[in-house]
Design a protein around this motif. Structure first.
Motif, PDB file in Angstrom:
ATOM      1  N   GLU A 271      61.573  18.070  15.262  1.00  0.00           N
ATOM      2  CA  GLU A 271      62.246  18.277  13.981  1.00  0.00           C
ATOM      3  C   GLU A 271      61.352  18.982  12.956  1.00  0.00           C
ATOM      4  O   GLU A 271      61.855  19.498  11.957  1.00  0.00           O
ATOM      5  CB  GLU A 271      62.718  16.929  13.422  1.00  0.00           C
ATOM      6  N   GLN A 272      60.046  18.994  13.196  1.00  0.00           N
ATOM      7  CA  GLN A 272      59.155  19.743  12.315  1.00  0.00           C
ATOM      8  C   GLN A 272      59.389  21.236  12.563  1.00  0.00           C
ATOM      9  O   GLN A 272      59.433  21.701  13.694  1.00  0.00           O
ATOM     10  CB  GLN A 272      57.687  19.407  12.607  1.00  0.00           C
ATOM     11  N   GLN A 273      59.490  21.994  11.494  1.00  0.00           N
ATOM     12  CA  GLN A 273      59.815  23.403  11.649  1.00  0.00           C
ATOM     13  C   GLN A 273      58.613  24.261  12.036  1.00  0.00           C
ATOM     14  O   GLN A 273      58.678  25.071  12.932  1.00  0.00           O
ATOM     15  CB  GLN A 273      60.434  23.939  10.348  1.00  0.00           C
ATOM     16  N   CYS A 274      57.503  24.057  11.374  1.00  0.00           N
ATOM     17  CA  CYS A 274      56.382  24.972  11.571  1.00  0.00           C
ATOM     18  C   CYS A 274      55.044  24.233  11.588  1.00  0.00           C
ATOM     19  O   CYS A 274      54.694  23.553  10.615  1.00  0.00           O
ATOM     20  CB  CYS A 274      56.342  26.008  10.446  1.00  0.00           C
ATOM     21  N   TYR A 275      54.297  24.392  12.662  1.00  0.00           N
ATOM     22  CA  TYR A 275      52.935  23.861  12.743  1.00  0.00           C
ATOM     23  C   TYR A 275      51.946  25.003  12.541  1.00  0.00           C
ATOM     24  O   TYR A 275      52.189  26.149  12.950  1.00  0.00           O
ATOM     25  CB  TYR A 275      52.696  23.184  14.087  1.00  0.00           C
ATOM     26  N   ALA A 276      50.819  24.672  11.934  1.00  0.00           N
ATOM     27  CA  ALA A 276      49.784  25.675  11.664  1.00  0.00           C
ATOM     28  C   ALA A 276      49.187  26.188  12.965  1.00  0.00           C
ATOM     29  O   ALA A 276      49.161  25.493  13.983  1.00  0.00           O
ATOM     30  CB  ALA A 276      48.691  25.063  10.792  1.00  0.00           C
ATOM     31  N   GLU A 277      48.692  27.410  12.915  1.00  0.00           N
ATOM     32  CA  GLU A 277      48.019  27.971  14.084  1.00  0.00           C
ATOM     33  C   GLU A 277      46.758  27.191  14.432  1.00  0.00           C
ATOM     34  O   GLU A 277      46.272  27.256  15.555  1.00  0.00           O
ATOM     35  CB  GLU A 277      47.668  29.439  13.821  1.00  0.00           C
ATOM     36  N   THR A 278      46.225  26.446  13.463  1.00  0.00           N
ATOM     37  CA  THR A 278      45.025  25.645  13.696  1.00  0.00           C
ATOM     38  C   THR A 278      45.352  24.232  14.186  1.00  0.00           C
ATOM     39  O   THR A 278      44.453  23.390  14.269  1.00  0.00           O
ATOM     40  CB  THR A 278      44.201  25.541  12.399  1.00  0.00           C
ATOM     41  N   GLN A 279      46.620  23.964  14.513  1.00  0.00           N
ATOM     42  CA  GLN A 279      47.020  22.633  14.966  1.00  0.00           C
ATOM     43  C   GLN A 279      46.489  22.364  16.376  1.00  0.00           C
ATOM     44  O   GLN A 279      46.856  23.051  17.327  1.00  0.00           O
ATOM     45  CB  GLN A 279      48.550  22.518  14.989  1.00  0.00           C
ATOM     46  N   PRO A 280      45.613  21.355  16.543  1.00  0.00           N
ATOM     47  CA  PRO A 280      45.178  21.004  17.900  1.00  0.00           C
ATOM     48  C   PRO A 280      46.289  20.226  18.612  1.00  0.00           C
ATOM     49  O   PRO A 280      47.181  19.667  17.976  1.00  0.00           O
ATOM     50  CB  PRO A 280      43.955  20.100  17.665  1.00  0.00           C
ATOM     51  N   LYS A 281      46.212  20.185  19.926  1.00  0.00           N
ATOM     52  CA  LYS A 281      47.164  19.391  20.700  1.00  0.00           C
ATOM     53  C   LYS A 281      46.804  17.903  20.581  1.00  0.00           C
ATOM     54  O   LYS A 281      45.667  17.509  20.779  1.00  0.00           O
ATOM     55  CB  LYS A 281      47.125  19.808  22.171  1.00  0.00           C
ATOM     56  N   LEU A 282      47.811  17.095  20.251  1.00  0.00           N
ATOM     57  CA  LEU A 282      47.620  15.648  20.201  1.00  0.00           C
ATOM     58  C   LEU A 282      47.670  15.033  21.586  1.00  0.00           C
ATOM     59  O   LEU A 282      46.931  14.115  21.901  1.00  0.00           O
ATOM     60  CB  LEU A 282      48.732  15.014  19.359  1.00  0.00           C
ATOM     61  N   LEU A 283      48.596  15.521  22.409  1.00  0.00           N
ATOM     62  CA  LEU A 283      48.868  14.883  23.690  1.00  0.00           C
ATOM     63  C   LEU A 283      49.177  15.926  24.743  1.00  0.00           C
ATOM     64  O   LEU A 283      49.987  16.837  24.516  1.00  0.00           O
ATOM     65  CB  LEU A 283      50.060  13.922  23.534  1.00  0.00           C
ATOM     66  N   HIS A 284      48.533  15.784  25.902  1.00  0.00           N
ATOM     67  CA  HIS A 284      48.827  16.607  27.075  1.00  0.00           C
ATOM     68  C   HIS A 284      49.377  15.699  28.171  1.00  0.00           C
ATOM     69  O   HIS A 284      48.768  14.671  28.492  1.00  0.00           O
ATOM     70  CB  HIS A 284      47.561  17.286  27.606  1.00  0.00           C
ATOM     71  N   VAL A 285      50.505  16.088  28.745  1.00  0.00           N
ATOM     72  CA  VAL A 285      51.078  15.378  29.891  1.00  0.00           C
ATOM     73  C   VAL A 285      51.090  16.348  31.065  1.00  0.00           C
ATOM     74  O   VAL A 285      51.705  17.417  30.992  1.00  0.00           O
ATOM     75  CB  VAL A 285      52.507  14.886  29.593  1.00  0.00           C
ATOM     76  N   VAL A 286      50.376  16.002  32.135  1.00  0.00           N
ATOM     77  CA  VAL A 286      50.274  16.880  33.305  1.00  0.00           C
ATOM     78  C   VAL A 286      50.858  16.149  34.508  1.00  0.00           C
ATOM     79  O   VAL A 286      50.365  15.086  34.899  1.00  0.00           O
ATOM     80  CB  VAL A 286      48.807  17.271  33.595  1.00  0.00           C
TER      81      VAL A 286
END
Length: 478
Positions: A271-286
């Motif tokens: 629902e968030q429209q725009c994240y900054a280009e400097t936004q790190p990933k909080l969670l990776h699911v592999v």
């Protein structure tokens, strides 16, 4: 059943009961004898903190109710990490939460593999001058030591994993983050590194422990100027948001976690429209298509454990202008890594068939990465695309679907490709954390980034290049 058959069956039931009781693994800690030991030595099978020449490994064990067995041991480990974090070189801390059928016993295969991973990482000098410290979170993933009967512990161990995660694990992880975060806040954001990894039911433990923490992070966003927005986001939003990450990344490998557990977090992000280009990933699911345990067996287990009733409803949602219907039964019976509406990337062996869809079709690398957006084919059919939750730019959640070339089965999570992926996650997060600090110019950020992790022009971080580099480095350690 007549009395004669009942009489015959009683000894069989009694024998089965005796076998199961005899095969029970105790709800007890394995690391109890010495607080620490310099390895190799006999104490390295029972010490709560092992000191090896190239790395350290500490153990924190939890009861079935999620309580730490020994707070003194946990505090001793945290004090040691604090000392290393404030030393000249700093510290890199890698937390691993094992899954079903594992524990902190000296001969446990996950523990042995984790040690090998730490040794390879240290030998390859991937942590720079930081002291490498592994933290092995132990719980009773194996409650029955019988080859066939142990499969019947699925439901009990899954419930226990939820209980463990909701107990003292959250405290441990938050204290680790606090210990390793830069002080003051304007200091080098990568002086210390924290990465947390959960495998299988260990993913249940880790997500249960951090779910509310991560949810708070994505709700409590910071508005940043349009200079940190991509052009598309500037046109749509003007300003972007950034959320604080947890350490340098939370990674779930073949997690045996139903998609419903992650839905609130995914919906807030969607629902968030725009994240900054400097936004790190909080969670990776592999997750791997070759993982039969989470792709097929998990679903069968959930079908048996989750009743089909009218209380499970279709959920009609609108994300970024697109209407999607999610079904609660599917959310309950499908793991987060296999749930197609969440998928954000696919990484598989490159073939002539998928070459046109690869993010870098002209590359010679063996891996083909595809971004899972509706307007970029390759990840799924047009029919499946209609079920997909749209992905915005720089979103902090990443769901990567892989193949047998990346992870060959449920337990193949210590191979060089997985190690290379983890290393690239840390490097990308380090790059983004530094880039977000206004006192660092773009030139300074690039100068402090490993050249192998930049694009060919040398002016942007390039995850595939970083991944390839670290895979090759780790392969040389085998």
């Amino acid at each position: 059943m007549n009395s004669w058959n009942l009489a015959l069956s009683r000894p069989l039931w009694l024998l089965l009961l005796l076998l199961m009781v005899g095969g029970c693994a105790p709800n007890a800690a394995y690391r109890t004898a010495e607080p620490s030991a310099t390895c190799p030595s006999s104490g390295c099978t029972t010490a709560a903190l092992e000191h090896h020449p190239a790395y350290d490994i500490g153990f924190v064990e939890f009861t079935d109710r999620g309580n730490v067995f020994d707070r003194e041991q946990m505090n001793t480990l945290l004090q040691y990490i604090d000392t290393q974090a404030n030393s000249l070189g700093g510290a890199t801390v890698v937390v691993f939460v094992h899954g079903w059928k594992h524990n902190a016993a000296p001969a446990d295969r996950n523990l042995q593999s984790f040690r090998n991973m730490l040794q390879s990482t240290a030998t390859a000098k991937l942590t720079g001058n930081r002291r490498l410290i592994g933290v092995y979170i132990g719980w009773r993933g194996q409650s029955l030591d019988l080859p066939v009967a142990e499969h019947l512990t699925y439901w009990a161990r899954k419930n226990t994993a939820h209980d463990v995660g909701k107990g003292g694990v959250t405290e441990l992880l938050l204290r680790l983050e606090h210990t390793l975060e830069p002080k003051p806040a304007t200091a080098d954001p990568n002086r210390n590194v924290l990465v947390t990894i959960g495998h299988s039911f260990g993913g249940v433990v880790l997500l249960s422990a951090l779910h509310d923490v991560l949810l708070d992070r994505v709700v409590s966003t910071e508005t940043v100027g349009n200079a940190q927005c991509s052009k598309n986001n500037r046109d749509r939003c003007g300003n972007c948001v950034r959320t604080r990450n947890f350490g340098h990344g939370v990674i779930l490998l073949n997690p045996a976690v139903e998609a419903n557990e992650l839905l609130p977090l995914k919906e807030v992000v969607a629902e968030q429209q725009c994240y900054a280009e400097t936004q790190p990933k909080l969670l990776h699911v592999v997750s791997s298509t070759a993982d039969i345990a989470t792709r097929i067996a998990f679903r069968a287990g959930q079908y048996l454990g989750v009743s089909v009733s009218t209380s499970e409803l279709p959920l009609k949602r609108t994300y970024k202008g697109k209407t999607v219907t999610l079904h609660e039964h599917g959310l309950d019976t499908t793991t987060i890594g296999n749930y197609l509406p969440f998928r954000s990337g696919v990484s598989v062996r490159r073939t002539p068939q998928n070459q046109p869809y690869c993010a870098d079709p002209n590359s010679q690398r063996s891996e083909c990465y595809m971004v899972c957006r509706e307007d970029e084919p390759g990840c799924f059919t047009s029919e499946d695309a209609a079920k997909h939750i749209p992905i915005g730019s720089s979103e902090p959640l990443h769901f990567l679907y892989t193949d047998a070339d990346f992870i060959k089965d449920h337990n193949d999570v210590f191979n060089p490709k997985v190690g290379g992926y983890i290393a690239a996650v840390v490097m990308e997060s380090s790059y983004q954390r530094m880039k977000a600090q206004p006192q660092h110019t773009p030139t300074q950020v690039l100068a402090q980034t490993l050249p192998a992790c930049l694009n060919d022009a040398g002016d942007k971080f390039h995850f595939p290049n970083c991944f390839d580099h670290h895979v090759n480095v780790l392969k040389q350690q085998k």
